[in-house]
Write an enzyme that holds these catalytic residues in place. Structure first.
Site, short mmCIF file in Angstrom:
data_model
loop_
_atom_site.label_atom_id
_atom_site.label_comp_id
_atom_site.label_asym_id
_atom_site.label_seq_id
_atom_site.Cartn_x
_atom_site.Cartn_y
_atom_site.Cartn_z
N ASP B 7 0.85 -1.18 0.00
CA ASP B 7 0.00 0.00 0.00
C ASP B 7 0.89 1.24 0.00
OD1 ASP B 7 -1.99 1.82 0.38
OD2 ASP B 7 -2.55 1.15 2.39
N ASP B 102 -3.61 2.47 -5.16
CA ASP B 102 -2.26 2.34 -4.60
C ASP B 102 -2.08 1.09 -3.75
OD1 ASP B 102 -3.90 3.15 -2.55
OD2 ASP B 102 -2.43 4.43 -1.61
N GLU B 103 -2.94 0.10 -3.95
CA GLU B 103 -2.85 -1.13 -3.15
C GLU B 103 -2.95 -2.35 -4.05
OE1 GLU B 103 -5.45 -1.34 0.67
OE2 GLU B 103 -6.33 0.10 -0.70
#
Lengths: 155, 423
Positions: B7, B102-103
């Protein structure tokens, strides 16, 4: 549209993808796809299928994910063939070697210089008459943002 | 099973910092371009106690006092950096599932012989060097635990240097750790559910982990029962069932049988977009980006594997099915490779913002009128994009004003490239 081929319907036969060709074989993600099996020792005429026009991207970029373009402002690097307004191809994936041309962060701004390692830190060198170097002492932090691979300018 | 969840730390702010080193160490917020609320904060801003969602105008005084820098959302930049991030992380496992901008999850089954903490550190180092972005890595036996391990890494509750592997922590220590974490930190346990749980005396992660599965099922839901199993290391949550992230709307499904060609994938993706867009509109939201993912069956180890996802920024946040579909199909075409048996496709609408501006309702009745949309598209195809458009899209000037703090398209626009001084 062929209603037989909605999700959940029967898989499409490979011949529909490449009419007249043997079923496609497989490529690794990111690699060019061979549209037909390549038998060992016997070049298949169908292999011509994969030949595409040359790509500058392919030539200039080694690490796609880690490559960025940067614009040059100034004349201190003309000795390296880097001119005002040039487009730099910058690779962050490769480690800067001694005498690499790099993008360094100096006073919070990007600067293009030649990195010269010296026993007590580093020297960021210009390469043009009338332009000085920047000495980075052992207690100063030097951030190398990326390594300059190519400089592109119009002739 | 061993799963990692990687993340980005303060992802939007970090993207801005990559290209503007002056923002390093300064308090930075990124604003939604729609209504001027804080959507991302740097660590310095978090330390000031500023919450996500705070309207920027309420922060003016504080901003002056602390020198807070505000940036408008630069969708194009974040989407490009997200695609780069996923590409770099994808190098670390053939089994990657994108979860948000973003993960992503990485399957690490078969990596047991490696030191996974070192492997996590290698991921962090590579993302930092290649992209300049900080990330944290959580490693555990299930997705729910990996999310929790990531939380521990980020908050420095366990592990070290941004990597936390629950497999390295013994049972007693783990139960001490879980006792100190509020139940609301668990993936999919929202604020309402955590209040209800607290009323039953289940306030910590550990308390939930020790709870009776049958009671949870009876009094709450099957989903919570599955969460309980996951907390105890029994993997049972697939991404389809995963708790919806409040910042995104996901629509994805596994196919009944394998799909090989582009056309049926396009149909599937278009229909998922239609579902997601409907949800988007019902919640009064606009999406700033569209993510499309496809993959083969990872459990079919003997057949060739392929998975790919792409995030596409929209020039302007939208809730228009056609606009979103176009973006998704464009992305699908980019990631599709023939020769694979696809098992699943999915779309996610990201960067959601409230459709706050009053909308002129000229086309409101006709929103589902495909013929009108097609006519619009034909006209726009001939005369150029935006010739004819829905009034709901807003007028250019207003939109420009709302993004006046936007950074250049450092990676997406020739005129916006970062400049290096040679002086």
């Amino acid at each position: 549209m062929n209603r037989n081929h909605v999700p959940g319907g029967p898989p499409l036969p490979a011949e529909r993808l490449f009419p007249g060709l043997p079923p496609p074989c497989i490529s690794l993600p990111g690699c060019p796809l061979l549209a037909c099996p390549v038998p060992a020792g016997f070049p298949s005429p169908a292999a011509d299928f994969v030949e595409e026009r040359l790509s500058l991207d392919e030539h200039l970029i080694e690490h796609r994910a880690a490559t960025f373009f940067v614009r040059v402002a100034g004349d201190s690097m003309t000795g390296f063939g880097i001119h005002d307004g040039d487009l730099l191809v910058v690779d962050r994936a490769s480690d800067p070697a001694d005498r690499s041309v790099v993008i360094a962060v100096v006073d919070g701004a990007f600067t293009v210089k030649q990195l010269c390692r010296i026993p007590d830190g580093a020297l960021l060198r210009s390469n043009a008459p009338g332009h000085g170097d920047i000495l980075v002492g052992p207690d100063q932090e030097l951030t190398v943002w990326g390594v300059v691979r190519w400089s592109i300018h119009a002739v | 099973m061993t799963i990692a969840l990687i993340d980005g730390n303060n992802f939007y702010v970090s993207c801005e910092r990559v290209f503007n080193p002056r923002l390093e160490g300064r308090p930075v917020v990124v604003l939604s371009n729609n209504d001027g609320c804080v959507v991302a904060r740097s660590a310095e801003v978090k330390a000031l106690g500023i919450k996500i969602g705070t309207p920027w105008f309420q922060l003016r005084d504080l901003a002056r006092q602390h020198g807070i820098v505000a940036q408008s959302s630069n969708y194009a930049l974040y989407a490009d950096m997200s695609n780069r991030l996923m590409a770099v992380l994808g190098q670390f496992s053939p089994d990657q599932e994108l979860y948000s901008i973003d993960e992503c999850f990485l399957g690490l089954a078969g990596f047991g012989h490696r030191d996974l903490v070192n492997y996590g550190q290698a991921m962090r180092r590579r993302v930092r060097q290649w992209l300049g972005l900080p990330v944290c890595v959580g490693i555990a036996a299930t997705k729910t635990l990996a999310k929790l391990a990531n939380h521990c890494a980020k908050k420095n509750l366990a592990g070290a240097d941004g990597v936390c592997d629950f497999g390295r922590i013994d049972a007693a220590e783990l139960s001490r750790l879980f006792s100190a974490i509020a139940v609301g930190e668990i993936w999919g346990v929202g604020s309402r559910l955590s209040r209800q749980l607290a009323e039953r005396g289940i306030a910590s992660v550990e308390a939930l982990r020790q709870a009776d599965a049958r009671i949870l099922r009876r009094e709450f839901s099957v989903v919570l029962e599955r969460t309980l199993a996951e907390l105890n290391g029994i993997s049972c949550v697939t991404l389809d069932e995963a708790a919806p992230n409040r910042q995104q709307i996901i629509s994805s499904r596994s196919f009944g049988s394998y799909v090989h060609a582009l056309e049926p994938l396009q149909e599937a993706v278009a229909s998922y977009i239609a579902i997601a867009a409907e949800k988007l509109r019902s919640r009064g939201l606009l999406a700033g980006m569209v993510q499309v993912t496809i993959r083969t069956n990872p459990h079919q180890a003997d057949s060739p594997q392929y998975q790919r996802g792409l995030t596409i920024p929209l020039s302007q946040a939208s809730d228009d099915t056609l606009r979103l579909t176009r973006a998704a199909l464009w992305g699908l075409k980019r990631i599709y490779r023939p020769g694979f048996a696809y098992q699943k496709a999915g779309v996610a609408l990201l960067n959601l913002s409230v459709a706050g501006t009053p909308q002129l309702d000229l086309f409101a009745q006709a929103r589902d009128n495909t013929r009108l949309m097609q006519t619009m598209d034909r006209i726009n195809g001939i005369w150029g994009r935006g010739t004819l458009r829905s009034a709901a899209e807003g007028v250019q000037q207003e939109w420009r004003m709302r993004r006046e703090r936007i950074s250049p398209g450092y990676t997406t626009c020739w005129a916006g490239l970062p400049v290096a001084r040679a002086g």
